[in-house]
Every structure is written in structure tokens, then in C-alpha cells.
Design an enzyme around this catalytic site. Structure first.
Site, PDB file in Angstrom:
ATOM      1  N   GLY A 165       0.803  -1.154  -0.073  1.00  0.00           N
ATOM      2  CA  GLY A 165       0.147   0.046  -0.112  1.00  0.00           C
ATOM      3  C   GLY A 165       0.832   1.272   0.062  1.00  0.00           C
TER       4      GLY A 165
ATOM      5  N   THR B 211       5.560  -6.740   3.452  1.00  0.00           N
ATOM      6  CA  THR B 211       5.257  -8.107   3.697  1.00  0.00           C
ATOM      7  C   THR B 211       5.173  -8.870   2.460  1.00  0.00           C
ATOM      8  OG1 THR B 211       3.994  -7.651   5.549  1.00  0.00           O
ATOM      9  CG2 THR B 211       3.664  -9.742   4.978  1.00  0.00           C
ATOM     10  N   CYS B 212       4.598  -8.358   1.385  1.00  0.00           N
ATOM     11  CA  CYS B 212       4.120  -9.403   0.258  1.00  0.00           C
ATOM     12  C   CYS B 212       5.359  -9.843  -0.434  1.00  0.00           C
ATOM     13  CB  CYS B 212       3.104  -8.611  -0.729  1.00  0.00           C
ATOM     14  SG  CYS B 212       2.768  -9.381  -2.157  1.00  0.00           S
TER      15      CYS B 212
ATOM     16  N   CYS C 128       3.347 -12.969   0.193  1.00  0.00           N
ATOM     17  CA  CYS C 128       2.977 -13.765  -1.027  1.00  0.00           C
ATOM     18  C   CYS C 128       3.969 -14.213  -1.994  1.00  0.00           C
ATOM     19  CB  CYS C 128       2.175 -12.720  -1.787  1.00  0.00           C
ATOM     20  SG  CYS C 128       1.457 -11.380  -0.966  1.00  0.00           S
TER      21      CYS C 128
ATOM     22  N   LYS D 100       6.739 -16.794  -0.656  1.00  0.00           N
ATOM     23  CA  LYS D 100       5.775 -18.046  -0.210  1.00  0.00           C
ATOM     24  C   LYS D 100       5.342 -18.640  -1.321  1.00  0.00           C
ATOM     25  CE  LYS D 100       1.701 -17.543  -0.708  1.00  0.00           C
ATOM     26  NZ  LYS D 100       0.367 -17.073  -0.020  1.00  0.00           N
TER      27      LYS D 100
ATOM     28  N   ALA E  66       9.525   5.295  11.934  1.00  0.00           N
ATOM     29  CA  ALA E  66       8.934   6.377  12.068  1.00  0.00           C
ATOM     30  C   ALA E  66       7.666   6.438  13.193  1.00  0.00           C
ATOM     31  CB  ALA E  66       8.401   7.084  10.540  1.00  0.00           C
TER      32      ALA E  66
ATOM     33  N   TYR F  98      -5.226 -19.401   6.286  1.00  0.00           N
ATOM     34  CA  TYR F  98      -4.768 -19.962   5.201  1.00  0.00           C
ATOM     35  C   TYR F  98      -3.072 -20.147   5.108  1.00  0.00           C
ATOM     36  CZ  TYR F  98      -3.096 -15.074   3.862  1.00  0.00           C
ATOM     37  OH  TYR F  98      -2.519 -13.834   3.632  1.00  0.00           O
ATOM     38  N   ILE F  99      -2.668 -19.182   6.081  1.00  0.00           N
ATOM     39  CA  ILE F  99      -1.036 -19.229   6.261  1.00  0.00           C
ATOM     40  C   ILE F  99      -0.662 -20.362   6.791  1.00  0.00           C
ATOM     41  CG2 ILE F  99       0.902 -18.294   7.375  1.00  0.00           C
ATOM     42  CD1 ILE F  99      -0.298 -15.426   6.806  1.00  0.00           C
TER      43      ILE F  99
ATOM     44  N   GLU G  20      -1.013 -23.226   4.053  1.00  0.00           N
ATOM     45  CA  GLU G  20      -0.012 -23.087   2.935  1.00  0.00           C
ATOM     46  C   GLU G  20       1.388 -23.536   3.452  1.00  0.00           C
ATOM     47  OE1 GLU G  20      -1.942 -19.331   0.369  1.00  0.00           O
ATOM     48  OE2 GLU G  20      -0.397 -18.870   1.878  1.00  0.00           O
TER      49      GLU G  20
ATOM     50  N   GLY H 117      -3.022 -15.976  13.194  1.00  0.00           N
ATOM     51  CA  GLY H 117      -3.646 -14.525  12.846  1.00  0.00           C
ATOM     52  C   GLY H 117      -2.679 -13.562  12.905  1.00  0.00           C
TER      53      GLY H 117
ATOM     54  N   ALA I 195      -7.055 -16.777  -2.896  1.00  0.00           N
ATOM     55  CA  ALA I 195      -6.678 -18.136  -3.093  1.00  0.00           C
ATOM     56  C   ALA I 195      -5.937 -18.653  -1.894  1.00  0.00           C
ATOM     57  CB  ALA I 195      -5.616 -18.323  -4.155  1.00  0.00           C
TER      58      ALA I 195
ATOM     59  N   HIS J  23     -12.389 -26.846 -24.266  1.00  0.00           N
ATOM     60  CA  HIS J  23     -12.018 -28.066 -24.107  1.00  0.00           C
ATOM     61  C   HIS J  23     -10.713 -28.603 -24.671  1.00  0.00           C
ATOM     62  CE1 HIS J  23     -13.373 -32.426 -23.734  1.00  0.00           C
ATOM     63  NE2 HIS J  23     -13.056 -32.644 -24.803  1.00  0.00           N
TER      64      HIS J  23
ATOM     65  N   GLU K 185     -13.828 -25.628 -18.000  1.00  0.00           N
ATOM     66  CA  GLU K 185     -15.031 -25.823 -18.818  1.00  0.00           C
ATOM     67  C   GLU K 185     -16.161 -26.522 -17.882  1.00  0.00           C
ATOM     68  OE1 GLU K 185     -15.085 -28.978 -21.840  1.00  0.00           O
ATOM     69  OE2 GLU K 185     -13.415 -29.887 -20.876  1.00  0.00           O
TER      70      GLU K 185
END
Ligand code: FAD
Length: 466
Positions: A16, A42-43, A48, A51, A115, A179-180, A183, A263, A342, A439, A444
């Protein structure tokens, strides 16, 4: 000459913060940013990206086993953790450089230190005397892992430390099944570590669709992960080279390492926000309005620190809207209504929209149609893998609108990202049905689901076009 050193001071150079700083500077603002750890946040540094690289690394073992049915001899498999983690770290370093150069190119002043706020326009940096002033402050400080309050908590590692391991443990206990947790359980299991997951709830992945939760738990157990639900931790003690996790019901589990995946909470401690009147939520999140403005007029917050939906693309959308609103004269709100997400477990989950349970709660028990199928993907017919792909549509009976798309299986994240566009456009089940299938593919199945789930499911997968 402005009365302030900068038009905008951003605290935190993660997903961000970097986006907001760059865009605001490109729109003509004089911008500075402070980062206490590494630019990228972090990402990029410990979320993300590294990972997902570990997910790729850990999935080769089962890929090699699958390859045998296709004629490949992959008998002498050997895995080297230092090679994998070394390459992951090199990629993280590269991205750290890319993010730093992006800020540099946009003319953003960078301070690699902590800061804190002295008052609503004054920032103090940890590595120097004096202060810096800014007209607008953006708090983009992210979140950090919660360490459960149990005796022996000092022995716990978190996802942060997983990227710093110099060698793999023989066994790992993961506390938590969000989720963490799922994973990292999949990553380490895939790399040959004996993994036990302990969770006090009754099923993994709270708040996800129940079929996904049940399906993932079954698949992970079949892949060798020891998932223990309804299990509470009493304490953790040191034992030889490793640890022992004592459970409230009396038994215990030994492990080379113990990881907390219980968490995350917003990073607002010690920032000086309360003393200048910034309202914080119960977990310390910055309370903001739909333009990301806090209760103090010139202080804004984006991303995880606001605890809205803690995902990288959301932090980035928050930041785009912030810059548009403040420095491009276009008040912009973020639309949080459709957020695909995901779980990069093995197998993978992709999900967007309402779960069946949430849809029934919001619309009424009888107001929902469910379409679902579970099938062995074509590839498994030869590889011999006995794992099913699950696909599910949650549909509003009255309007025929698709409210949720859920998938467990290979490429779920890639497929559901595309389904999210359809949901965003308000697609109906009829729109899905009228879409020509591609296909042969797994995707599909999403446009050939003809039977409501009460009816016997058709044989699906390889012969969808038959
Ligand atoms: P961050 O990226 O956390 O950035 C905040 C920055 O502020 C940090 O760099 C921090 O060091 C710095 N900072 C904090 N306080 C100060 C201070 N006082 N002074 C200076 N600097 C400070 N999201 C997804 O969308 N997909 C995924 O697959 C995914 N996987 C994840 C896996 C893991 C293991 C984790 C932990 C998270 C994952 N996330 C994922 C979540 C995603 O990383 C976050 O939602 C995202 O990084 C939030 O961005 P942010 O800018 O709010 O905060």
C-alpha cells in the site's frame, strides 16, 4: 514555500505505502516514505511472493511422482533446501531493488528507519534527531503475526522466520489452520517434513465454503499432513534439539520446530496515533471512512493496518484510490464487493463471492441453488493420482445471479481470477451455461454444470464434451 517539509509522508513501504507514495509523487506531490525493515513490505519480502516460490519448490516432488505414468524415470529424487531458499532470497533481493528504484525514479525521499508521530503533522525518525513535517500522513504499516499467549511461546516461530531457516527440520508442528497455516503445512509436507497441524476449531479455513474446507482437509490428510482439529495447546517445552507441544487434553506432540499461524494484528503499537486522537478499533486497526481517512482530518490509512480485507491487491487498490482522491482531485472509493482469493495449499483453492453457508444466511435457506461437481482431472487418469477437483457455483434462485464460485484443485487461483470478472459483471447461471466451454480443460466444468446438487452428479472431467 510550503509550511511543511513534504505534502505527504507515508509510514511503511509495503504494497500500500509504495503504491501510494509513487502515484502521489507522479501526480506532483512532494513525498517521503519511511520503512523500518525492507522496502517491499510483507508481500514482497516475507509474504505472497517468497511463499508462492516455496509452493512451486515444494510441488515438484509430487510432480515427479506423477510424471512416472507419462514415461519419465524420476527415481533418484534429491532435494536441497539451501538451493531453494537461496534462490528465493535472491529473487526477494531483486524485487527489493525494483521497489526501491521505483520510488527513487518517482522522486520519493526514502528513510530506512522507524517513523512515529509526534503530532498530526510531525514525524520523528528513530535514526536521527529533529523532526519532519508533512501536510498529510498516510499510515501504511501493515500487520504482524500474533503469538499465542501460552507458556513456552518464546519457542515459537512464525511465517516470518520460515524464510530465514538455514536447514529444514525433520518435523514441524503448526498451530492454526487459517490460510497461512495451510499453505506452510503444504510447503513443508511437500519438502518431506513431517507436518502436524493443531487447531482448536472443528475444521480448517474458518469462513471458507464448507465443501472447500472438507475437501482440502481430506486431500491434505491423504498427502500425509496430520491435521488435528478441536485441539488446544497448553504449553511448549524444549526437548533435546527440538520441542514438545503439550495439549490441553493431556497428550503431546514432539517437533523439530513449532510455528504459530494464529492470525495477524495491525501495526499501530507505539506509533503515537492515540495521543493525537486517531480512533483505533479493538484490535488496534486504524478506523477509516470510505476514502481511507481516519478520525483526524489529515491522517489516512491503507492496507492491513485498517484490517478491512488483508490482501495485497486490496492494499494496492486502497492506495490508488487514496492518491486519486488527494492528489488528482477525483474522490475515489474502493469497491470491496468482489474480492477473489486463493489458498496456495496443495491442492490449491480459488474462491470468489459468497460461500454456500453465507449465501443461505443472507438470502434465506431455500433461496439458493448449488451446482457442484467433483472429478478426477484428465491428467490423473495416467499419473494415477487419486485426488479430486471440486467446483461449485452458489446461485441466487430468484435472480439466477452467480453469488459465489469455489474451486479446489490444480490452477484454482488462475481459473477463479477469471470467474471474478463474470461475478463483477453480475453474470447469471444462464450466462455461465451459454458460455462456450474450452475443451479439454478443468475450467470448462464451470460452464457445463447442468444439475443442481441434489441430483446425481454427472461424470465429469475428461469426457465433458462427450
Ligand atoms: P505491508 O506490506 O505489511 O507493509 C507495511 C510495512 O510497514 C512493512 O514493511 C513494515 O516493516 C513497515 N512498518 C511498520 N511500522 C513502521 C514504522 N513505524 N515505521 C516505518 N516502517 C514501518 N496477500 C495476498 O493477496 N496473496 C497472498 O498469497 C498472500 N500471502 C501471504 C503470505 C504470508 C505469509 C503473509 C504474512 C501475508 C500474505 N498476504 C497475501 C497478505 C499481504 O502480504 C498483505 O495483505 C499486504 O502485504 C499488506 O500490505 P500493506 O502495505 O498493508 O502492509
Amino acid at each position: 514555500m510550503s509550511e511543511y517539509d513534504y505534502d505527504l509522508f507515508v509510514i511503511g513501504a509495503g504494497s500500500g505505502g509504495v503504491r501510494a507514495a509513487r502515484l502521489s509523487a507522479e501526480l506532483g506531490a512532494r513525498v517521503a516514505i519511511a520503512e523500518e525493515y525492507r522496502i517491499g513490505g510483507t508481500c514482497v519480502i516475507r509474504g505472497c511472493v517468497p511463499k508462492k516460490l516455496l509452493v512451486y519448490g515444494s510441488s515438484y516432488g509430487s510432480e515427479f511422482r506423477d510424471a512416472r505414468g507419462f514415461g519419465w524415470a524420476c527415481d533418484k529424487l534429491a532435494f536441497d533446501w539451501p538451493t531453494l531458499i537461496g534462490n528465493v532470497r535472491r529473487e526477494v533481493d531483486r524485487l527489493n531493488g525494483v521497489y526501491t528504484r521505483t520510488l527513487e525514479k518517482a522522486g520519493v525521499a526514502r528513510f530506512l528507519t522507524r517513523a512515529v508521530l509526534e503530532d498530526a503533522n510531525t514525524i520523528r525518525l528513530a535514526d536521527r534527531d529533529g523532526t519532519i513535517s508533512a501536510r498529510t500522513i498516510l499510515v501504511a504499516t501493515g500487520s504482524h503475526p500474533v503469538i499465542p499467549d501460552v507458556p513456552g511461546r518464546e519457542h515459537l516461530i512464525t511465517s516470518n522466520e520460515c524464510f530465514l531457516l538455514e536447514k529444514l527440520p525433520a518435523s514441524l508442528v503448526i498451530i492454526g489452520a487459517g490460510y497461512i497455516g495451510m499453505e506452510f503445512a503444504s510447503i513443508f509436507n511437500g519438502l518431506g517434513v513431517k507436518v502436524t497441524v493443531l487447531y482448536r476449531g472443528d475444521q480448517v479455513l474458518r469462513d471458507f465454503d464448507m465443501d472447500l474446507r472438507d475437501g482440502l482437509a481430506e486431500a491434505m490428510r491423504n498427502r500425509g499432513v496430520d491435521l488435528r482439529m478441536d485441539t488446544e495447546i497448553a504449553s511448549i517445552t524444549k526437548e533435546g534439539e527440538g520441542y514438545r507441544v503439550h495439549l490441553k487434553r493431556g497428550d503431546s506432540v514432539a517437533a523439530g520446530l513449532v510455528m504459530a499461524a494464529t492470525g495477524r494484528i495491525p501495526n499501530t503499537q507505539g506509533l503515537g496515533l492515540e495521543k493525537i486522537g486517531v480512533a483505533l478499533g479493538p484490535n488496534g486497526r486504524v478506523v477509516v471512512d470510505e476514502f481511507s481517512k481516519s478520525s483526524v482530518d489529515n491522517i489516512y490509512a491503507v492496507g492491513d493496518v485498517t484490517d478491512r480485507k488483508n490482501l495485497t491487491p486490496v492494499a494496492i487498490h486502497d492506495a490508488n484510490a487514496f492518491a486519486e482522491t488527494l492528489f488528482n482531485g477525483t474522490p475515489t472509493k474502493v469497491d470491496y464487493s468482489v474480492i477473489p482469493t486463493a489458498v496456495f495449499s496443495q491442492p490449491e483453492i480459488g474462491t470468489v463471492g459468497l460461500s454456500e453457508e453465507k449465501a443461505r444466511e443472507l438470502k434465506g435457506q431455500g433461496a439458493i441453488d448449488i451446482y457442484k461437481t467433483s472429478f478426477r482431472p484428465l491428467r490423473s487418469m495416467i499419473s494415477g493420482r487419486d485426488e479430486k477437483t471440486l467446483m461449485k457455483l452458489v446461485v441466487d434462485m430468484k435472480t439466477d445471479k452467480v453469488l459465489g464460485v469455489h474451486m479446489l484443485g490444480p490452477d484454482a487461483a488462475e481459473i477463479v481470477q477469471m470467474a471474478a470478472i463474470a461475478l463483477r459483471l453480475g453474470a447469471t447461471k444462464d450466462d455461465f451455461d451459454k458460455t462456450m466451454p474450452l475443451h479439454p480443460s478443468a475450467a470448462e466444468e464451470l460452464v457445463t454444470l447442468r444439475h443442481k446438487w441434489e441430483m446425481p452428479a454427472p461424470v465429469a472431467g475428461s469426457d465433458a464434451a462427450a
